[in-house]
Motif scaffolding. Sequence first.
Motif, PDB file in Angstrom:
ATOM      1  N   GLU A  94      22.467 -32.061  67.122  1.00 16.22           N
ATOM      2  CA  GLU A  94      21.406 -32.605  66.913  1.00 16.22           C
ATOM      3  C   GLU A  94      20.120 -31.653  67.020  1.00 16.22           C
ATOM      4  N   ILE A  95      19.088 -31.820  66.199  1.00 17.37           N
ATOM      5  CA  ILE A  95      18.052 -31.054  66.266  1.00 17.37           C
ATOM      6  C   ILE A  95      16.969 -31.579  67.438  1.00 17.37           C
ATOM      7  N   ILE A  96      16.705 -30.781  68.369  1.00 25.43           N
ATOM      8  CA  ILE A  96      16.074 -31.279  69.337  1.00 25.43           C
ATOM      9  C   ILE A  96      14.634 -30.825  69.600  1.00 25.43           C
ATOM     10  N   ASP A  97      14.271 -29.630  68.588  1.00 22.96           N
ATOM     11  CA  ASP A  97      13.130 -29.104  68.612  1.00 22.96           C
ATOM     12  C   ASP A  97      12.991 -28.192  67.216  1.00 22.96           C
ATOM     13  N   ASN A 121      16.061 -25.698  67.281  1.00 16.04           N
ATOM     14  CA  ASN A 121      16.842 -25.633  68.292  1.00 16.04           C
ATOM     15  C   ASN A 121      17.985 -27.012  68.262  1.00 16.04           C
ATOM     16  N   ILE A 122      19.213 -26.550  68.494  1.00 15.54           N
ATOM     17  CA  ILE A 122      19.963 -27.586  68.160  1.00 15.54           C
ATOM     18  C   ILE A 122      20.822 -27.750  69.543  1.00 15.54           C
ATOM     19  N   ASP A 123      21.033 -29.009  70.157  1.00  6.80           N
ATOM     20  CA  ASP A 123      21.682 -29.114  71.095  1.00  6.80           C
ATOM     21  C   ASP A 123      23.231 -29.171  71.009  1.00  6.80           C
ATOM     22  N   GLU A 124      24.280 -29.161  72.047  1.00  5.23           N
ATOM     23  CA  GLU A 124      25.547 -28.897  72.039  1.00  5.23           C
ATOM     24  C   GLU A 124      26.162 -30.209  70.894  1.00  5.23           C
ATOM     25  N   ASP A 125      25.473 -31.299  70.664  1.00  2.00           N
ATOM     26  CA  ASP A 125      26.074 -32.291  69.751  1.00  2.00           C
ATOM     27  C   ASP A 125      25.764 -31.867  68.270  1.00  2.00           C
TER      28      ASP A 125
END
Length: 87
Positions: A71-74, A65-69
Amino acid sequence: MKKYQVYYNRNVEISNVAEFDTLEDAKSYCDKNTQGYEPVCDEDNCYEGRGNNFRYEVYEGEPVNIDEDGEIIDQKESVYETPLYYC
């Protein structure tokens, strides 16, 4: 996008190679594509001079899961993996 994503995993790279609606179809694809390859033996591992070992991994949806920036968040666990094979 189909429900199950199949990834070809070599020690230094991982690539999405197929998508399927069912886990059974994804497993069948993995098993078919590993026929004829020799499994890595118990005494060996992917770091002992055999940098070209591979396995297939199946994920339900995207593996990260990638955030809007960006970056991998999960990061998800795979729902199916083949054994490790010599190329």
